[in-house]
Design a protein around this motif. Structure first.
Motif, PDB file in Angstrom:
ATOM      1  N   ARG A  17       0.811  -1.215   0.000  1.00  0.00           N
ATOM      2  CA  ARG A  17       0.000   0.000   0.000  1.00  0.00           C
ATOM      3  C   ARG A  17       0.848   1.272   0.000  1.00  0.00           C
ATOM      4  O   ARG A  17       0.514   2.247  -0.669  1.00  0.00           O
ATOM      5  CB  ARG A  17      -0.948   0.002   1.194  1.00  0.00           C
ATOM      6  N   GLU A  18       1.949   1.260   0.701  1.00  0.00           N
ATOM      7  CA  GLU A  18       2.800   2.453   0.775  1.00  0.00           C
ATOM      8  C   GLU A  18       3.436   2.801  -0.565  1.00  0.00           C
ATOM      9  O   GLU A  18       3.905   3.919  -0.760  1.00  0.00           O
ATOM     10  CB  GLU A  18       3.896   2.270   1.833  1.00  0.00           C
ATOM     11  N   ASN A  19       3.468   1.856  -1.486  1.00  0.00           N
ATOM     12  CA  ASN A  19       4.050   2.095  -2.808  1.00  0.00           C
ATOM     13  C   ASN A  19       3.001   2.387  -3.874  1.00  0.00           C
ATOM     14  O   ASN A  19       3.330   2.475  -5.050  1.00  0.00           O
ATOM     15  CB  ASN A  19       4.872   0.883  -3.244  1.00  0.00           C
ATOM     16  N   THR A  20       1.759   2.513  -3.473  1.00  0.00           N
ATOM     17  CA  THR A  20       0.689   2.777  -4.431  1.00  0.00           C
ATOM     18  C   THR A  20       0.723   4.236  -4.870  1.00  0.00           C
ATOM     19  O   THR A  20       0.849   5.136  -4.046  1.00  0.00           O
ATOM     20  CB  THR A  20      -0.683   2.446  -3.817  1.00  0.00           C
ATOM     21  N   HIS A  21       0.629   4.444  -6.165  1.00  0.00           N
ATOM     22  CA  HIS A  21       0.579   5.777  -6.756  1.00  0.00           C
ATOM     23  C   HIS A  21      -0.790   5.959  -7.401  1.00  0.00           C
ATOM     24  O   HIS A  21      -1.513   4.993  -7.626  1.00  0.00           O
ATOM     25  CB  HIS A  21       1.666   5.935  -7.818  1.00  0.00           C
ATOM     26  N   ALA A  22      -1.112   7.194  -7.752  1.00  0.00           N
ATOM     27  CA  ALA A  22      -2.382   7.465  -8.428  1.00  0.00           C
ATOM     28  C   ALA A  22      -2.144   8.460  -9.563  1.00  0.00           C
ATOM     29  O   ALA A  22      -1.337   9.385  -9.429  1.00  0.00           O
ATOM     30  CB  ALA A  22      -3.400   8.035  -7.449  1.00  0.00           C
ATOM     31  N   ILE A  23      -2.829   8.215 -10.662  1.00  0.00           N
ATOM     32  CA  ILE A  23      -2.823   9.151 -11.783  1.00  0.00           C
ATOM     33  C   ILE A  23      -4.263   9.325 -12.246  1.00  0.00           C
ATOM     34  O   ILE A  23      -5.132   8.511 -11.939  1.00  0.00           O
ATOM     35  CB  ILE A  23      -1.944   8.675 -12.968  1.00  0.00           C
ATOM     36  N   TYR A  24      -4.490  10.397 -12.961  1.00  0.00           N
ATOM     37  CA  TYR A  24      -5.811  10.709 -13.506  1.00  0.00           C
ATOM     38  C   TYR A  24      -5.737  10.589 -15.014  1.00  0.00           C
ATOM     39  O   TYR A  24      -4.821  11.119 -15.641  1.00  0.00           O
ATOM     40  CB  TYR A  24      -6.229  12.121 -13.098  1.00  0.00           C
ATOM     41  N   VAL A  25      -6.712   9.866 -15.576  1.00  0.00           N
ATOM     42  CA  VAL A  25      -6.712   9.599 -17.010  1.00  0.00           C
ATOM     43  C   VAL A  25      -8.107   9.859 -17.554  1.00  0.00           C
ATOM     44  O   VAL A  25      -9.105   9.476 -16.925  1.00  0.00           O
ATOM     45  CB  VAL A  25      -6.307   8.134 -17.305  1.00  0.00           C
ATOM     46  N   GLU A  26      -8.174  10.503 -18.712  1.00  0.00           N
ATOM     47  CA  GLU A  26      -9.461  10.715 -19.360  1.00  0.00           C
ATOM     48  C   GLU A  26      -9.748   9.515 -20.250  1.00  0.00           C
ATOM     49  O   GLU A  26      -8.882   9.028 -20.974  1.00  0.00           O
ATOM     50  CB  GLU A  26      -9.434  11.986 -20.199  1.00  0.00           C
ATOM     51  N   GLY A  27     -10.989   9.026 -20.184  1.00  0.00           N
ATOM     52  CA  GLY A  27     -11.379   7.887 -20.997  1.00  0.00           C
ATOM     53  C   GLY A  27     -12.883   7.726 -21.038  1.00  0.00           C
ATOM     54  O   GLY A  27     -13.618   8.451 -20.364  1.00  0.00           O
ATOM     55  N   THR A  28     -13.337   6.756 -21.813  1.00  0.00           N
ATOM     56  CA  THR A  28     -14.768   6.513 -21.949  1.00  0.00           C
ATOM     57  C   THR A  28     -15.260   5.407 -21.025  1.00  0.00           C
ATOM     58  O   THR A  28     -16.450   5.328 -20.735  1.00  0.00           O
ATOM     59  CB  THR A  28     -15.126   6.145 -23.401  1.00  0.00           C
ATOM     60  N   SER A  29     -14.341   4.531 -20.570  1.00  0.00           N
ATOM     61  CA  SER A  29     -14.706   3.428 -19.686  1.00  0.00           C
ATOM     62  C   SER A  29     -13.455   2.938 -18.964  1.00  0.00           C
ATOM     63  O   SER A  29     -12.326   3.324 -19.316  1.00  0.00           O
ATOM     64  CB  SER A  29     -15.317   2.280 -20.494  1.00  0.00           C
ATOM     65  N   VAL A  30     -13.664   2.063 -17.984  1.00  0.00           N
ATOM     66  CA  VAL A  30     -12.535   1.468 -17.273  1.00  0.00           C
ATOM     67  C   VAL A  30     -11.661   0.699 -18.257  1.00  0.00           C
ATOM     68  O   VAL A  30     -10.430   0.790 -18.220  1.00  0.00           O
ATOM     69  CB  VAL A  30     -13.044   0.543 -16.141  1.00  0.00           C
ATOM     70  N   GLU A  31     -12.279  -0.037 -19.162  1.00  0.00           N
ATOM     71  CA  GLU A  31     -11.538  -0.805 -20.155  1.00  0.00           C
ATOM     72  C   GLU A  31     -10.707   0.100 -21.056  1.00  0.00           C
ATOM     73  O   GLU A  31      -9.575  -0.221 -21.406  1.00  0.00           O
ATOM     74  CB  GLU A  31     -12.490  -1.660 -21.001  1.00  0.00           C
ATOM     75  N   ASP A  32     -11.284   1.243 -21.440  1.00  0.00           N
ATOM     76  CA  ASP A  32     -10.575   2.205 -22.281  1.00  0.00           C
ATOM     77  C   ASP A  32      -9.330   2.731 -21.563  1.00  0.00           C
ATOM     78  O   ASP A  32      -8.249   2.828 -22.152  1.00  0.00           O
ATOM     79  CB  ASP A  32     -11.514   3.360 -22.656  1.00  0.00           C
TER      80      ASP A  32
END
Length: 69
Positions: A17-32
């Motif tokens: 968990r301490e190594n988890t990062h987050a980014i924001y991505v634009e898309g149409t679905s989770v699969e996309d």
């Protein structure tokens, strides 16, 4: 729609968990979003769409930036 992606930078190690990062991505679905990130060697843990209220809150963070893919 903007998605928040939680990931580990390597697939060779057990997720911590301490190594988890987050980014924001634009898309149409989770699969996309997963498809757009497939060329990166991320261990994607979770992809979640952001509601308007959550997106407004996330934008208040100085590190908020939507990845250009």
């Amino acid at each position: 729609m903007i998605f928040k992606v939680f990931y580990q930078e390597t697939t060779n190690e057990v997720p911590v968990r301490e190594n988890t990062h987050a980014i924001y991505v634009e898309g149409t679905s989770v699969e996309d979003v997963r498809k757009k990130l497939s060329d990166r060697k991320y261990n994607i843990e979770f992809v979640t769409p952001l509601s308007d209220d959550v997106l407004a809150y996330e934008k208040e963070n100085e590190d908020f930036k939507v990845e250009q893919l």
